[in-house]
Design a protein around this motif. Structure first.
Motif, short mmCIF file in Angstrom:
data_model
loop_
_atom_site.label_atom_id
_atom_site.label_comp_id
_atom_site.label_asym_id
_atom_site.label_seq_id
_atom_site.Cartn_x
_atom_site.Cartn_y
_atom_site.Cartn_z
N LYS A 112 27.01 -52.44 22.00
CA LYS A 112 25.61 -52.36 22.42
C LYS A 112 25.31 -50.89 22.68
O LYS A 112 26.01 -50.24 23.47
CB LYS A 112 25.39 -53.18 23.70
CG LYS A 112 23.98 -53.08 24.22
CD LYS A 112 23.82 -53.86 25.51
CE LYS A 112 22.40 -53.68 26.02
NZ LYS A 112 22.23 -54.26 27.35
N ILE A 113 24.28 -50.36 22.03
CA ILE A 113 23.90 -48.97 22.23
C ILE A 113 23.10 -48.88 23.53
O ILE A 113 22.04 -49.48 23.66
CB ILE A 113 23.07 -48.43 21.04
CG1 ILE A 113 23.82 -48.61 19.72
CG2 ILE A 113 22.67 -46.97 21.29
CD1 ILE A 113 25.16 -47.89 19.64
N ILE A 114 23.63 -48.15 24.49
CA ILE A 114 22.98 -47.97 25.79
C ILE A 114 21.97 -46.83 25.69
O ILE A 114 20.86 -46.92 26.21
CB ILE A 114 24.01 -47.67 26.90
CG1 ILE A 114 25.07 -48.78 26.96
CG2 ILE A 114 23.32 -47.46 28.24
CD1 ILE A 114 24.52 -50.17 27.18
N ALA A 115 22.37 -45.75 25.01
CA ALA A 115 21.49 -44.59 24.84
C ALA A 115 21.96 -43.78 23.64
O ALA A 115 23.14 -43.77 23.31
CB ALA A 115 21.52 -43.71 26.09
N HIS A 116 21.01 -43.15 22.99
CA HIS A 116 21.35 -42.17 21.95
C HIS A 116 20.30 -41.08 21.96
O HIS A 116 19.16 -41.30 22.38
CB HIS A 116 21.46 -42.83 20.56
CG HIS A 116 20.15 -43.25 19.98
ND1 HIS A 116 19.48 -44.39 20.38
CD2 HIS A 116 19.38 -42.68 19.03
CE1 HIS A 116 18.37 -44.51 19.70
NE2 HIS A 116 18.27 -43.48 18.88
N LYS A 117 20.72 -39.90 21.55
CA LYS A 117 19.83 -38.74 21.61
C LYS A 117 19.69 -38.13 20.22
O LYS A 117 20.67 -37.93 19.51
CB LYS A 117 20.41 -37.68 22.55
CG LYS A 117 20.53 -38.14 23.98
CD LYS A 117 21.14 -37.05 24.83
CE LYS A 117 21.35 -37.54 26.24
NZ LYS A 117 21.99 -36.54 27.08
N LEU A 118 18.47 -37.87 19.86
CA LEU A 118 18.17 -37.12 18.64
C LEU A 118 17.47 -35.84 19.06
O LEU A 118 16.72 -35.81 20.03
CB LEU A 118 17.26 -37.93 17.71
CG LEU A 118 17.82 -39.27 17.22
CD1 LEU A 118 16.77 -40.01 16.41
CD2 LEU A 118 19.07 -39.05 16.39
N ASP A 119 17.73 -34.78 18.32
CA ASP A 119 17.05 -33.50 18.55
C ASP A 119 17.30 -32.92 19.94
O ASP A 119 16.43 -32.29 20.51
CB ASP A 119 15.54 -33.62 18.32
CG ASP A 119 15.21 -34.04 16.91
OD1 ASP A 119 15.90 -33.58 15.98
OD2 ASP A 119 14.27 -34.83 16.72
N THR A 120 18.48 -33.16 20.51
CA THR A 120 18.81 -32.56 21.80
C THR A 120 20.13 -31.81 21.68
O THR A 120 20.93 -32.06 20.78
CB THR A 120 18.95 -33.61 22.91
OG1 THR A 120 20.00 -34.50 22.57
CG2 THR A 120 17.65 -34.37 23.13
N SER A 121 20.35 -30.89 22.59
CA SER A 121 21.57 -30.10 22.52
C SER A 121 22.45 -30.25 23.74
O SER A 121 23.45 -29.56 23.86
CB SER A 121 21.22 -28.62 22.32
OG SER A 121 20.43 -28.18 23.40
N SER A 122 22.10 -31.13 24.66
CA SER A 122 22.94 -31.26 25.86
C SER A 122 23.39 -32.70 26.04
O SER A 122 22.69 -33.63 25.67
CB SER A 122 22.16 -30.79 27.10
OG SER A 122 21.04 -31.62 27.31
#
Length: 100
Positions: free
Chosen positions: A21-31
């Motif tokens: 289950k994907i809890i969170a994912h980030k696109l276009d971030t560097s941290s």
């Protein structure tokens, strides 16, 4: 050659296809880590790296790719150490998503 966002999307699809289950994912971030996912009460944190710039479309130099991969590994070690200090190491795993 894939951008980091491409790798994040592909990794999310792979994880979901394998029951996570994907809890969170980030696109276009560097941290921070790029993906947080869970399966059977265990959390994994995924650090993704791409092989080309989404801004210019040009491939990264081999030197830059090595530094990015080393940075991802360092971040995983740091997260693992934090999970050991907080006694959550049995439920935490780190993964790299790096295309060949």
């Amino acid at each position: 050659m894939l951008t980091e966002n491409d790798v994040v999307i592909i990794m999310c699809e792979w994880l979901q296809g394998n029951g996570y289950k994907i809890i969170a994912h980030k696109l276009d971030t560097s941290s921070g880590h790029d993906i947080e996912a869970q399966l059977n009460g265990r959390t994994i944190y995924v650090e993704c790296k791409g092989g080309k710039s989404k801004r210019t479309g040009r491939s990264f130099s081999p030197d830059y790719q090595w530094r990015a991969a080393a940075g991802a590994l360092f971040n995983q070690i740091r997260l693992r150490e934090k999970s050991i200090r907080t006694k959550s190491e049995s439920r935490c795993r780190t993964v790299s998503g790096i295309p060949n």
